[in-house]
Design an enzyme around this catalytic site. Structure first.
Site, PDB file in Angstrom:
ATOM      1  N   PRO A   1      -7.785 -32.874   7.430  1.00  0.00           N
ATOM      2  CA  PRO A   1      -8.083 -34.075   8.191  1.00  0.00           C
ATOM      3  C   PRO A   1      -8.697 -35.192   7.367  1.00  0.00           C
ATOM      4  O   PRO A   1      -9.875 -35.164   7.063  1.00  0.00           O
ATOM      5  CB  PRO A   1      -9.073 -33.583   9.252  1.00  0.00           C
ATOM      6  N   GLU A   2      -7.904 -36.171   7.017  1.00  0.00           N
ATOM      7  CA  GLU A   2      -8.430 -37.431   6.515  1.00  0.00           C
ATOM      8  C   GLU A   2      -8.073 -38.472   7.568  1.00  0.00           C
ATOM      9  O   GLU A   2      -7.586 -38.118   8.645  1.00  0.00           O
ATOM     10  CB  GLU A   2      -7.828 -37.768   5.150  1.00  0.00           C
TER      11      GLU A   2
END
Length: 270
Positions: free
Chosen positions: A2-3
DNA sequence: CCGACAACCTGACGGC
DNA sequence: TGCCGTCAGGTTGTCG
Protein backbone atom coordinates in the site's frame (compact mmCIF):
# COMPACT_ATOMS: atom_id res chain seq x y z
CA UNK A 1 1.91 -3.03 -1.13
CA UNK A 2 0.00 0.00 0.00
CA UNK A 3 1.43 3.27 -1.21
CA UNK A 4 -0.62 6.21 -2.41
CA UNK A 5 -1.85 4.51 -5.62
CA UNK A 6 -2.84 1.40 -3.69
CA UNK A 7 -4.74 3.41 -1.15
CA UNK A 8 -6.42 5.37 -3.93
CA UNK A 9 -7.56 2.24 -5.74
CA UNK A 10 -8.61 0.68 -2.46
CA UNK A 11 -10.72 3.71 -1.64
CA UNK A 12 -12.34 3.64 -5.07
CA UNK A 13 -13.11 -0.04 -4.66
CA UNK A 14 -14.62 0.55 -1.24
CA UNK A 15 -16.66 3.45 -2.58
CA UNK A 16 -18.27 1.15 -5.14
CA UNK A 17 -19.75 -1.04 -2.42
CA UNK A 18 -20.04 1.36 0.54
CA UNK A 19 -21.06 4.77 -0.70
CA UNK A 20 -24.61 5.63 0.27
CA UNK A 21 -24.94 2.35 2.16
CA UNK A 22 -25.86 1.94 5.78
CA UNK A 23 -23.38 0.19 8.04
CA UNK A 24 -25.19 -2.84 9.38
CA UNK A 25 -22.47 -4.18 11.63
CA UNK A 26 -18.89 -3.78 12.79
CA UNK A 27 -16.79 -6.50 14.34
CA UNK A 28 -13.30 -5.99 15.71
CA UNK A 29 -11.67 -9.40 15.95
CA UNK A 30 -8.82 -8.05 18.01
CA UNK A 31 -8.39 -4.89 20.07
CA UNK A 32 -5.66 -3.16 18.11
CA UNK A 33 -3.35 -2.90 15.16
CA UNK A 34 -0.46 -0.50 15.52
CA UNK A 35 -2.50 1.21 18.23
CA UNK A 36 -5.80 0.30 19.88
CA UNK A 37 -8.97 0.58 17.83
CA UNK A 38 -11.24 3.39 19.08
CA UNK A 39 -13.33 1.95 21.89
CA UNK A 40 -16.56 3.36 20.52
CA UNK A 41 -15.87 2.35 16.91
CA UNK A 42 -18.69 -0.15 16.67
CA UNK A 43 -21.21 2.04 18.41
CA UNK A 44 -20.47 5.15 16.37
CA UNK A 45 -20.38 3.37 13.00
CA UNK A 46 -23.24 0.93 13.31
CA UNK A 47 -26.39 2.35 11.79
CA UNK A 48 -24.59 5.25 10.15
CA UNK A 49 -24.68 5.79 6.40
CA UNK A 50 -21.44 6.12 4.46
CA UNK A 51 -21.63 9.52 2.82
CA UNK A 52 -18.23 9.66 1.14
CA UNK A 53 -14.92 7.87 0.69
CA UNK A 54 -11.68 9.78 0.45
CA UNK A 55 -7.92 9.68 0.75
CA UNK A 56 -5.25 11.84 2.36
CA UNK A 57 -1.70 10.76 1.48
CA UNK A 58 -1.59 7.06 2.38
CA UNK A 59 -4.64 7.23 4.64
CA UNK A 60 -8.12 6.18 3.56
CA UNK A 61 -11.15 8.10 4.80
CA UNK A 62 -14.64 6.71 5.34
CA UNK A 63 -17.06 9.50 6.16
CA UNK A 64 -20.50 8.96 7.67
CA UNK A 65 -23.66 11.02 7.85
CA UNK A 66 -23.22 11.20 11.62
CA UNK A 67 -20.32 13.58 11.23
CA UNK A 68 -17.59 11.01 11.85
CA UNK A 69 -14.73 9.92 9.66
CA UNK A 70 -12.97 6.62 10.04
CA UNK A 71 -9.33 6.95 9.06
CA UNK A 72 -7.41 3.83 8.12
CA UNK A 73 -3.78 3.24 7.28
CA UNK A 74 -2.65 0.02 5.63
CA UNK A 75 0.88 -0.02 7.01
CA UNK A 76 3.13 -2.42 5.11
CA UNK A 77 0.80 -5.33 4.56
CA UNK A 78 -2.76 -4.14 5.00
CA UNK A 79 -5.57 -4.41 2.50
CA UNK A 80 -9.33 -4.42 2.41
CA UNK A 81 -10.95 -7.55 1.11
CA UNK A 82 -14.40 -7.38 -0.39
CA UNK A 83 -16.65 -10.34 0.34
CA UNK A 84 -13.87 -12.72 1.37
CA UNK A 85 -14.80 -16.35 0.99
CA UNK A 86 -13.60 -17.05 4.48
CA UNK A 87 -12.03 -15.11 7.30
CA UNK A 88 -8.49 -15.86 8.42
CA UNK A 89 -6.31 -14.96 11.37
CA UNK A 90 -5.36 -11.63 9.79
CA UNK A 91 -8.86 -10.36 9.14
CA UNK A 92 -8.95 -7.93 12.03
CA UNK A 93 -11.90 -5.64 11.38
CA UNK A 94 -15.11 -6.64 9.61
CA UNK A 95 -17.66 -4.14 8.35
CA UNK A 96 -21.00 -5.18 6.90
CA UNK A 97 -23.20 -2.85 4.86
CA UNK A 98 -26.92 -3.16 4.25
CA UNK A 99 -26.48 -4.07 0.58
CA UNK A 100 -25.07 -7.35 1.85
CA UNK A 101 -21.40 -6.77 1.15
CA UNK A 102 -18.78 -7.61 3.75
CA UNK A 103 -15.52 -5.66 3.98
CA UNK A 104 -12.56 -7.07 5.85
CA UNK A 105 -9.43 -5.20 6.87
CA UNK A 106 -6.68 -7.81 6.56
CA UNK A 107 -3.20 -6.96 7.83
CA UNK A 108 -0.71 -9.73 8.65
CA UNK A 109 2.02 -7.49 10.03
CA UNK A 110 -0.42 -5.23 11.86
CA UNK A 111 1.46 -2.00 11.12
CA UNK A 112 -1.80 -0.43 10.01
CA UNK A 113 -4.15 1.71 12.08
CA UNK A 114 -7.79 2.68 12.45
CA UNK A 115 -8.97 5.95 13.98
CA UNK A 116 -12.33 7.64 14.27
CA UNK A 117 -12.70 11.42 14.44
CA UNK A 118 -15.35 14.04 13.99
CA UNK A 119 -15.06 14.96 10.33
CA UNK A 120 -14.59 18.61 11.23
CA UNK A 121 -11.46 17.74 13.20
CA UNK A 122 -9.50 15.70 10.71
CA UNK A 123 -7.45 18.57 9.28
CA UNK A 124 -6.20 19.29 12.78
CA UNK A 125 -5.44 15.63 13.50
CA UNK A 126 -1.69 15.62 14.24
CA UNK A 127 -0.66 13.20 11.48
CA UNK A 128 -2.51 15.35 8.95
CA UNK A 129 -1.69 18.75 10.37
CA UNK A 130 2.02 18.26 9.79
CA UNK A 131 1.66 16.90 6.28
CA UNK A 132 2.89 18.51 3.12
CA UNK A 133 0.78 18.83 -0.04
CA UNK A 134 -0.76 15.99 -1.98
CA UNK A 135 1.57 15.08 -4.84
CA UNK A 136 -1.38 15.00 -7.25
CA UNK A 137 -2.87 18.23 -5.95
CA UNK A 138 -2.43 21.84 -7.13
CA UNK A 139 -0.13 22.82 -4.25
CA UNK A 140 2.61 20.41 -5.18
CA UNK A 141 4.81 22.47 -7.46
CA UNK A 142 8.48 22.96 -8.21
CA UNK A 143 8.27 26.22 -6.26
CA UNK A 144 6.94 24.40 -3.24
CA UNK A 145 9.72 21.83 -3.45
CA UNK A 146 12.30 24.55 -3.87
CA UNK A 147 11.12 26.20 -0.66
CA UNK A 148 10.76 22.98 1.28
CA UNK A 149 14.21 21.76 0.23
CA UNK A 150 16.05 25.05 0.65
CA UNK A 151 19.17 24.61 2.74
CA UNK A 152 18.63 20.89 3.21
CA UNK A 153 21.72 18.78 2.79
CA UNK A 154 19.97 15.43 3.22
CA UNK A 155 19.62 13.26 0.14
CA UNK A 156 16.66 13.92 -2.11
CA UNK A 157 15.69 10.26 -1.70
CA UNK A 158 15.21 10.61 2.05
CA UNK A 159 13.60 14.03 1.80
CA UNK A 160 10.95 12.78 -0.61
CA UNK A 161 10.04 10.08 1.90
CA UNK A 162 9.42 12.81 4.49
CA UNK A 163 5.64 13.24 4.54
CA UNK A 164 6.02 16.84 5.71
CA UNK A 165 7.59 17.77 2.39
CA UNK A 166 5.19 15.87 0.16
CA UNK A 167 2.59 13.49 1.52
CA UNK A 168 2.04 10.04 0.10
CA UNK A 169 5.25 8.89 -1.53
CA UNK A 170 6.83 5.63 -0.44
CA UNK A 171 10.01 3.78 -1.25
CA UNK A 172 8.86 2.42 -4.60
CA UNK A 173 7.62 5.66 -6.11
CA UNK A 174 10.50 7.73 -4.87
CA UNK A 175 12.90 5.36 -6.62
CA UNK A 176 10.78 5.35 -9.76
CA UNK A 177 10.27 9.11 -9.91
CA UNK A 178 13.94 9.90 -9.35
CA UNK A 179 14.85 7.56 -12.18
CA UNK A 180 12.25 9.10 -14.48
CA UNK A 181 13.52 12.57 -13.64
CA UNK A 182 17.18 11.59 -14.09
CA UNK A 183 18.16 12.68 -10.59
CA UNK A 184 20.65 10.73 -8.47
CA UNK A 185 19.05 9.61 -5.19
CA UNK A 186 22.03 10.76 -3.15
CA UNK A 187 21.97 14.35 -4.42
CA UNK A 188 21.50 16.94 -1.69
CA UNK A 189 17.94 18.24 -1.70
CA UNK A 190 18.87 21.90 -1.41
CA UNK A 191 21.19 21.74 -4.38
CA UNK A 192 18.75 20.85 -7.11
CA UNK A 193 17.81 23.62 -9.50
CA UNK A 194 14.30 24.71 -10.33
CA UNK A 195 14.38 23.22 -13.81
CA UNK A 196 15.20 19.80 -12.43
CA UNK A 197 12.61 20.17 -9.68
CA UNK A 198 10.04 20.81 -12.37
CA UNK A 199 11.03 17.57 -14.01
CA UNK A 200 10.83 15.84 -10.65
CA UNK A 201 7.33 17.11 -9.94
CA UNK A 202 6.25 16.00 -13.39
CA UNK A 203 7.84 12.56 -12.90
CA UNK A 204 6.15 12.07 -9.55
CA UNK A 205 2.76 12.92 -11.02
CA UNK A 206 3.32 10.72 -14.04
CA UNK A 207 4.40 7.66 -12.10
CA UNK A 208 1.61 7.98 -9.54
CA UNK A 209 -1.07 8.40 -12.20
CA UNK A 210 0.26 5.45 -14.17
CA UNK A 211 0.23 3.34 -11.03
CA UNK A 212 -3.31 4.36 -10.19
CA UNK A 213 -4.34 3.41 -13.71
CA UNK A 214 -2.72 0.01 -13.33
CA UNK A 215 -3.95 -0.24 -9.76
CA UNK A 216 -7.41 -0.81 -11.13
CA UNK A 217 -6.41 -4.34 -11.90
CA UNK A 218 -4.88 -4.68 -8.46
CA UNK A 219 -8.17 -3.66 -6.99
CA UNK A 220 -10.01 -6.34 -8.87
CA UNK A 221 -7.50 -8.74 -7.38
CA UNK A 222 -8.31 -7.34 -3.97
CA UNK A 223 -11.87 -8.45 -4.40
CA UNK A 224 -10.53 -11.97 -4.52
CA UNK A 225 -8.78 -13.61 -1.60
CA UNK A 226 -5.58 -14.23 -3.52
CA UNK A 227 -4.64 -10.71 -4.64
CA UNK A 228 -0.95 -10.59 -5.37
CA UNK A 229 1.35 -7.98 -6.90
CA UNK A 230 -0.52 -5.33 -8.83
CA UNK A 231 -0.20 -4.85 -12.54
CA UNK A 232 1.96 -1.77 -12.09
CA UNK A 233 4.78 -3.89 -10.67
CA UNK A 234 5.42 -4.98 -14.23
CA UNK A 235 6.11 -1.37 -15.13
CA UNK A 236 8.83 -0.74 -12.57
CA UNK A 237 11.86 0.87 -14.18
CA UNK A 238 14.32 0.34 -11.34
CA UNK A 239 12.56 -0.81 -8.17
CA UNK A 240 13.38 -4.44 -7.37
CA UNK A 241 15.47 -4.69 -10.51
CA UNK A 242 19.04 -4.79 -9.24
CA UNK A 243 21.38 -6.02 -11.99
CA UNK A 244 18.76 -5.64 -14.71
CA UNK A 245 18.58 -2.98 -17.40
CA UNK A 246 17.39 0.54 -16.78
CA UNK A 247 15.30 1.94 -19.65
CA UNK A 248 18.40 3.93 -20.65
CA UNK A 249 20.39 0.71 -21.09
CA UNK A 250 22.45 1.10 -17.92
CA UNK A 251 22.45 -1.44 -15.12
CA UNK A 252 20.23 -0.88 -12.10
CA UNK A 253 22.10 -0.75 -8.81
CA UNK A 254 20.97 -1.07 -5.26
CA UNK A 255 22.18 0.81 -2.23
CA UNK A 256 20.97 0.81 1.34
CA UNK A 257 20.27 3.96 3.31
CA UNK A 258 18.44 4.15 6.56
CA UNK A 259 17.89 0.42 6.39
CA UNK A 260 15.93 0.68 3.14
CA UNK A 261 16.89 -0.19 -0.39
CA UNK A 262 17.36 2.47 -3.03
CA UNK A 263 17.32 1.31 -6.64
CA UNK A 264 18.84 3.63 -9.22
CA UNK A 265 20.85 3.87 -12.41
CA UNK A 266 24.21 5.61 -12.19
CA UNK A 267 24.25 6.20 -15.94
CA UNK A 268 21.13 8.34 -16.37
CA UNK A 269 20.62 9.65 -12.83
CA UNK A 270 22.92 12.52 -11.98
C1' DC B 1 19.26 19.04 11.15
C1' DC B 2 21.34 14.48 9.80
C1' DG B 3 22.15 9.63 9.32
C1' DA B 4 21.96 5.30 11.48
C1' DC B 5 19.41 2.21 13.90
C1' DA B 6 15.76 -0.21 16.34
C1' DA B 7 11.03 -1.39 17.21
C1' DC B 8 6.53 -2.78 15.88
C1' DC B 9 4.90 -7.89 13.31
C1' DT B 10 4.34 -11.90 9.94
C1' DG B 11 5.41 -14.26 5.77
C1' DA B 12 8.15 -15.41 1.71
C1' DC B 13 12.28 -17.00 -0.04
C1' DG B 14 17.02 -18.80 -0.60
C1' DG B 15 20.71 -21.60 1.20
C1' DC B 16 22.08 -25.58 3.40
C1' DT C 1 11.42 -31.62 4.83
C1' DG C 2 12.98 -28.25 7.93
C1' DC C 3 15.80 -24.77 10.06
C1' DC C 4 17.94 -20.19 9.79
C1' DG C 5 19.03 -15.76 8.07
C1' DT C 6 17.41 -11.97 5.26
C1' DC C 7 14.21 -9.01 3.45
C1' DA C 8 9.63 -6.51 2.55
C1' DG C 9 5.23 -1.26 0.52
C1' DG C 10 5.44 2.47 6.79
C1' DT C 11 5.84 5.13 10.92
C1' DT C 12 7.93 6.65 15.12
C1' DG C 13 11.41 7.36 18.27
C1' DT C 14 16.31 7.44 20.11
C1' DC C 15 21.13 8.41 19.85
C1' DG C 16 25.39 10.62 18.75
Amino acid sequence: MPELPEVETTVRGLAAVMEGKRIAGVEARRADLRRPFPEDLRQRLTGATVSALGRRAKYGLIETDRGDTMIFHLGMSGRWRIDPEELGTHDHLIVGVDSGHILSLNDPRRFGSVDLLPTDDIDAWPPFAAMGPEPLGPDFTARHLQQALAGRIASIKLLLLDQRIVAGLGNIYVCEALNMAGIAPGRQGGRIGLKRLERLVEAIRTVLLAAIDAGGSTLRDYARPDGELGYFAKQWRVYGREGLECPCGGIVRRRTEGGRSTFYCADCQR
